[in-house]
Design an enzyme around this catalytic site. Sequence first.
Site, PDB file in Angstrom:
ATOM      1  N   SER A 145       0.826  -1.196   0.000  1.00 33.05           N
ATOM      2  CA  SER A 145       0.000   0.000   0.000  1.00 33.05           C
ATOM      3  C   SER A 145       0.868   1.257   0.000  1.00 33.05           C
ATOM      4  CB  SER A 145      -0.961  -0.043   1.193  1.00 33.05           C
ATOM      5  OG  SER A 145      -1.975   0.918   1.052  1.00 33.05           O
ATOM      6  N   ASP A 221     -10.131  -5.462  -3.439  1.00 40.05           N
ATOM      7  CA  ASP A 221      -9.555  -4.410  -2.603  1.00 40.05           C
ATOM      8  C   ASP A 221     -10.471  -3.190  -2.633  1.00 40.05           C
ATOM      9  OD1 ASP A 221      -7.962  -2.236  -1.626  1.00 40.05           O
ATOM     10  OD2 ASP A 221      -6.139  -3.349  -2.155  1.00 40.05           O
ATOM     11  N   HIS A 254      -7.334  -5.982   0.751  1.00 41.41           N
ATOM     12  CA  HIS A 254      -6.161  -5.158   1.050  1.00 41.41           C
ATOM     13  C   HIS A 254      -5.418  -5.630   2.301  1.00 41.41           C
ATOM     14  CE1 HIS A 254      -4.081  -1.389   0.043  1.00 41.41           C
ATOM     15  NE2 HIS A 254      -4.021  -1.082   1.330  1.00 41.41           N
TER      16      HIS A 254
END
Length: 275
Positions: A145, A221, A254
């Site tokens: 991320s 995600d 995620h």
Amino acid sequence: MERIEHHASFGGWQEVYQHQSKQLNCTVNFAVYLPPHLKGEKLPVLYWLSGLTCNEQNFITKAAAQKYAAEHQIILVAPDTSPRGEDVANDAAYDLGQGAGFYVDATQQPWADHFRMYSYLTEELPALINSHFPVNGKQSIAGHSMGGHGALIIGLRNPAQYQSISAFAPIVAPTQVPWGQKAFQTYLGADQNTWRNYDAVTLIQQTSQQLPILIDQGQDDPFLEEQLKPQLLQQAAQIQNYPLILNLRSGYDHSYYFIASFIEDHIRFHAQYLK
């Protein structure tokens, strides 16, 4: 430098260290996994950069990476995601301030005195690792991320220092998405030309030296469409004929469940370039 954690793990040692950082002007933690190895043996290093709200603990406790690092004899180094402390500037929002350094060198106050994660990771931390651990000079970088953004921009800006780059669900075009725009406006100011130095899409268009890149992205995600946009990096790589692998993983989100599912692939990917 003080060792504050020491745990046996897959024949090696998972450790956490604390030191006073000159770049960050505060006390900082970083984690090191030392795989089993012979006395005097030198090993390569894989740096892992974590995402928003994380610290050095998330990766070492959730990713299940030690098993594969032991198999491939790779040292894992996982720093914190930002400077921390009572004297360090902060923000009530989860995506700014402590836990959200975005791996830049801030130029705006009150952030500039401490938020220098880019220089910390490219200069100070490697110098500590190289002087205190059995390394052979080869290193690669990975992240998740916000940390995937960090891995990409650090690797692309410093290709002579790394063998390979990988990322899970990275922010590839921070100048074009809300997370990055908010952070860059705050840390770097209004001049968007300075933002481009920390944007992977821009950097991949400009680089003349190529490193192999592996990206895994979950198709479930929740941040995919608004914040991550991996297709922008893929398109830039295709134009530049840049060696980028993008895997879109059906059903994955995620979280660290996603990372743990494919971390073996990433360590194996780096291992072939760290030999």
